[in-house]
Design a protein around this motif. Sequence first.
Motif, PDB file in Angstrom:
ATOM      1  N   GLU A  48     106.180  32.954  -9.508  1.00 30.67           N
ATOM      2  CA  GLU A  48     105.098  33.730  -9.422  1.00 30.67           C
ATOM      3  C   GLU A  48     104.484  34.047 -10.542  1.00 30.67           C
ATOM      4  OE1 GLU A  48     103.714  37.865  -7.266  1.00 30.67           O
ATOM      5  OE2 GLU A  48     105.757  37.197  -7.174  1.00 30.67           O
ATOM      6  N   ALA A  49     105.650  34.783 -11.749  1.00 33.99           N
ATOM      7  CA  ALA A  49     105.016  35.121 -13.004  1.00 33.99           C
ATOM      8  C   ALA A  49     104.365  33.901 -13.823  1.00 33.99           C
ATOM      9  CB  ALA A  49     106.124  35.721 -13.608  1.00 33.99           C
ATOM     10  N   LYS A  50     105.232  32.893 -13.691  1.00 33.54           N
ATOM     11  CA  LYS A  50     104.875  31.719 -14.434  1.00 33.54           C
ATOM     12  C   LYS A  50     103.301  31.106 -14.020  1.00 33.54           C
ATOM     13  CE  LYS A  50     109.064  29.029 -15.022  1.00 33.54           C
ATOM     14  NZ  LYS A  50     109.886  27.974 -14.512  1.00 33.54           N
ATOM     15  N   ALA A  51     103.041  31.182 -12.533  1.00 30.31           N
ATOM     16  CA  ALA A  51     101.821  30.943 -12.159  1.00 30.31           C
ATOM     17  C   ALA A  51     100.888  31.852 -12.692  1.00 30.31           C
ATOM     18  CB  ALA A  51     101.849  30.685 -10.768  1.00 30.31           C
ATOM     19  N   THR A  52     100.839  33.143 -12.766  1.00 31.22           N
ATOM     20  CA  THR A  52     100.052  34.038 -13.197  1.00 31.22           C
ATOM     21  C   THR A  52      99.850  33.932 -14.669  1.00 31.22           C
ATOM     22  OG1 THR A  52     100.835  35.494 -11.363  1.00 31.22           O
ATOM     23  CG2 THR A  52      99.470  36.522 -13.244  1.00 31.22           C
ATOM     24  N   ILE A  53     100.829  33.695 -15.318  1.00 29.74           N
ATOM     25  CA  ILE A  53     100.709  33.710 -16.920  1.00 29.74           C
ATOM     26  C   ILE A  53     100.150  32.234 -17.281  1.00 29.74           C
ATOM     27  CG2 ILE A  53     101.836  33.647 -19.104  1.00 29.74           C
ATOM     28  CD1 ILE A  53     104.000  35.487 -17.670  1.00 29.74           C
ATOM     29  N   GLY A  54     100.470  31.317 -16.405  1.00 29.51           N
ATOM     30  CA  GLY A  54     100.083  29.982 -16.866  1.00 29.51           C
ATOM     31  C   GLY A  54      98.590  29.991 -16.648  1.00 29.51           C
ATOM     32  N   GLU A  55      98.195  30.436 -15.554  1.00 35.38           N
ATOM     33  CA  GLU A  55      96.643  30.359 -14.935  1.00 35.38           C
ATOM     34  C   GLU A  55      95.670  31.210 -16.199  1.00 35.38           C
ATOM     35  OE1 GLU A  55      94.340  31.957 -11.382  1.00 35.38           O
ATOM     36  OE2 GLU A  55      96.143  31.203 -11.021  1.00 35.38           O
TER      37      GLU A  55
END
Length: 205
Positions: A48-55
């Motif tokens: 979830e954090a990867k998706a948020t930070i990546g976006e």
Amino acid sequence: MALTGIQILKMLPKKNCGECGIPTCLAFAMKVAAGQTEIEECPYVSDEAKATIGEASAPPIRTIKIGTGDAEFTAGGETCLFRHEKRFENQTGIAVLISTDEDAAAIDGKLKRANDFEYERVGVMMRNNLVAIKDAGGGDLAGLAKKVMEAAPKQAIILMSESVDALKAGAEACGANKPLLFGANAENVDAFAALAKDTGCVIGV
Ligand code: SF4
């Protein structure tokens, strides 16, 4: 919108284990925020954090590709306007312009020079990347696109016309070697958008 180092730190597991190659989570978060490392380097961060930070850290300018194979040219994907702020991800393209109202000898000469044009600049090889084909009004844009693919197979193609029909025929002639279609403006933007969807080509405004 880009996240600050502190905002990124809040989403990290805070083990301070150094497995990302950086001694502390705070230092790692600062480097991610500055675009100097990737969030994937931390093996413990949640999906979830990867998706948020990546976006949030995705380039504000989308990457586009023109052409295919040896002719493929990549543009965009930049996160800054000036190279001294960070770095440019993709080289600025060099293009030659030909027109449907030029005679064959002039076009052949330009294509030969485009093929031969190559030089080294501070360790980076620069070459002619693209051929822009301009429709001078009622010319055979598709026929000229075919000629360019035969005579200059390492060049990506830009098709320039006010006629959506001429661009469509040109894009079809290019096949998988998808060109950039240039000429969208306030009057024809809907037709260009439909053409882009239809052909899978990027458009220029
Ligand atoms: S690997 Fe993850 S948890 Fe360990 S220091 Fe780096 S960011 Fe922190």
